[in-house]
Scaffold this active site. Structure first.
Site, PDB file in Angstrom:
ATOM      1  N   GLY A 142       0.513   0.386  -0.010  1.00 30.92           N
ATOM      2  CA  GLY A 142       0.810   1.657  -0.643  1.00 30.92           C
ATOM      3  C   GLY A 142      -0.099   1.911  -1.832  1.00 30.92           C
ATOM      4  O   GLY A 142      -0.710   0.991  -2.387  1.00 30.92           O
ATOM      5  N   CYS A 143      -0.172   3.164  -2.263  1.00 32.52           N
ATOM      6  CA  CYS A 143      -1.110   3.530  -3.329  1.00 32.52           C
ATOM      7  C   CYS A 143      -0.679   2.960  -4.686  1.00 32.52           C
ATOM      8  O   CYS A 143      -1.475   2.296  -5.357  1.00 32.52           O
ATOM      9  CB  CYS A 143      -1.281   5.043  -3.391  1.00 32.52           C
ATOM     10  SG  CYS A 143       0.264   5.981  -3.492  1.00 32.52           S
ATOM     11  N   PHE A 144       0.567   3.212  -5.095  1.00 34.87           N
ATOM     12  CA  PHE A 144       1.046   2.618  -6.346  1.00 34.87           C
ATOM     13  C   PHE A 144       0.965   1.093  -6.265  1.00 34.87           C
ATOM     14  O   PHE A 144       0.573   0.429  -7.233  1.00 34.87           O
ATOM     15  CB  PHE A 144       2.502   3.025  -6.606  1.00 34.87           C
ATOM     16  CG  PHE A 144       2.671   4.274  -7.411  1.00 34.87           C
ATOM     17  CD1 PHE A 144       1.975   4.480  -8.595  1.00 34.87           C
ATOM     18  CD2 PHE A 144       3.556   5.258  -6.995  1.00 34.87           C
ATOM     19  CE1 PHE A 144       2.149   5.627  -9.346  1.00 34.87           C
ATOM     20  CE2 PHE A 144       3.745   6.419  -7.740  1.00 34.87           C
ATOM     21  CZ  PHE A 144       3.038   6.602  -8.913  1.00 34.87           C
ATOM     22  N   CYS A 147      -2.623  -0.261  -6.870  1.00 33.25           N
ATOM     23  CA  CYS A 147      -3.073  -0.150  -8.257  1.00 33.25           C
ATOM     24  C   CYS A 147      -2.362  -1.153  -9.158  1.00 33.25           C
ATOM     25  O   CYS A 147      -2.996  -1.847  -9.962  1.00 33.25           O
ATOM     26  CB  CYS A 147      -2.826   1.275  -8.754  1.00 33.25           C
ATOM     27  SG  CYS A 147      -3.551   1.630 -10.362  1.00 33.25           S
TER      28      CYS A 147
END
Length: 333
Positions: A142-144, A147
């Protein structure tokens, strides 16, 4: 050439994936599937591709003609699709949804359970490159999650995550998908800021999974507060870890952890989001005030947080240089 099929090709991730693949020297898009847009030019939907491609969307799914299929579905649809369709065992799958991100033994007691048994490898190259290289099926992070965990993984390797970790991260509106909603239309999002799913975001279990993999254990909480930002793309995250370890040793550990990572880089000064937008990079910086380690990490949510990382995983799976087709310049000015 790697022959490619794309499912769910009309959304933001589908459009960004097509943009990358039509300029990838080793890739050939065989089909881009979209039931609702079948027969339409891809550039009429993804208008940034005018002059780049004459490809059309199709309702067909000729799996026997491709080497790899990208799933650009909404969350929950990948597992259902695989139950209803037969994809040849020789065809690799890269799934951009959350359906298979958690290993079977991590699914228990999560709020977002997936199928109990699967063979998908979690596709974070910074820690799973060798597993991805031999995988037939990869679950893109996932993106979050990408990061935040990239910001925390070196700290995990140094066994610094013994106390609860405070995380704040702000994402652009494209993280909510292409379908308009009450919290994505311009008049609401512009000049606005809000939080959502505080402490309960669906990416926390996969963050914990990776940190546990590297540190060997994880008893601390990941206290994550997500923010909706008034910009289109990018994620900017801060993570606070309490530690007595000297900053000099921590910086050395971060640089060592990512010394061979082609897209994740430690930077010696404070970061700006624009340094990563339109790239597959993750930039990281750390500072220390008293016993508080402040970690900053940032990515483009549609690239390193989605399709850029998916193409990076494809490159690894087909034994070509990870950076192929991904040497992108940021929109810093």
């Amino acid at each position: 050439m790697i022959k490619i099929g794309i499912l769910g090709a009309a959304g933001y991730t589908g459009g960004e994936l097509i943009r990358l693949l039509i300029n990838h020297p080793n890739a050939e898009i065989v089909f881009a599937n979209s039931e609702s847009n079948a027969g339409n030019l891809i550039a009429d939907v993804h208008e940034g591709l005018y002059g780049e491609t004459d490809l059309k969307f199709t309702s067909e799914m000729p799996f026997d003609a491709v080497d790899v299929v990208f799933f650009c579905f909404g969350h929950g649809k990948s597992e259902a699709f695989l139950k209803e369709h037969e994809i040849p065992a020789s065809v690799k799958i890269i799934d951009l949804a959350q359906d298979f991100r958690l290993a079977p033994d991590e699914v228990i007691n999560t709020q977002h359970p997936t199928t109990s048994q699967h063979d998908f490898v979690y596709g974070l190259p910074e820690i799973n490159e060798s597993k991805i290289a031999t995988a037939q099926h990869v679950a893109n992070p996932g993106c979050f999650a990408t990061c935040i965990q990239l910001g925390l993984l070196p700290a995990a390797q140094m066994h610094l995550l013994d106390k609860d970790v405070s995380v704040n991260a702000i994402t652009g509106s494209t993280g909510a998908g292409q379908k308009p909603g009450a919290t994505t239309h311009f008049s609401w999002r512009n000049n606005n800021l809000s939080i959502y799913k505080a402490f309960k975001h669906q990416h926390v279990p996969e963050i914990r999974q990776s940190l546990k993999q590297v540190q060997g254990y994880l008893d601390a909480n990941i206290d994550f507060i997500p923010y909706r930002g008034d910009f289109a793309r990018g994620i900017f995250a801060t993570e606070v870890v309490k530690t007595e370890k000297p900053l000099e040793d921590i910086v050395k550990g971060y640089k060592e952890f990512y010394k061979d990572a082609p897209f994740t880089h430690y930077v010696d000064k404070a970061l700006d989001l624009k340094q990563v937008v339109n790239t597959n990079k993750c930039l990281i910086h750390v500072d220390k005030i008293d016993d508080k380690l402040l970690i900053t990490s940032c990515i483009d949510n549609l690239l390193k947080g989605a399709v850029g990382q998916a193409v990076q995983n494809m490159n690894i799976m087909f034994d070509i240089d990870q950076t192929t087709g991904l040497k992108l310049k940021s929109t810093a000015f």
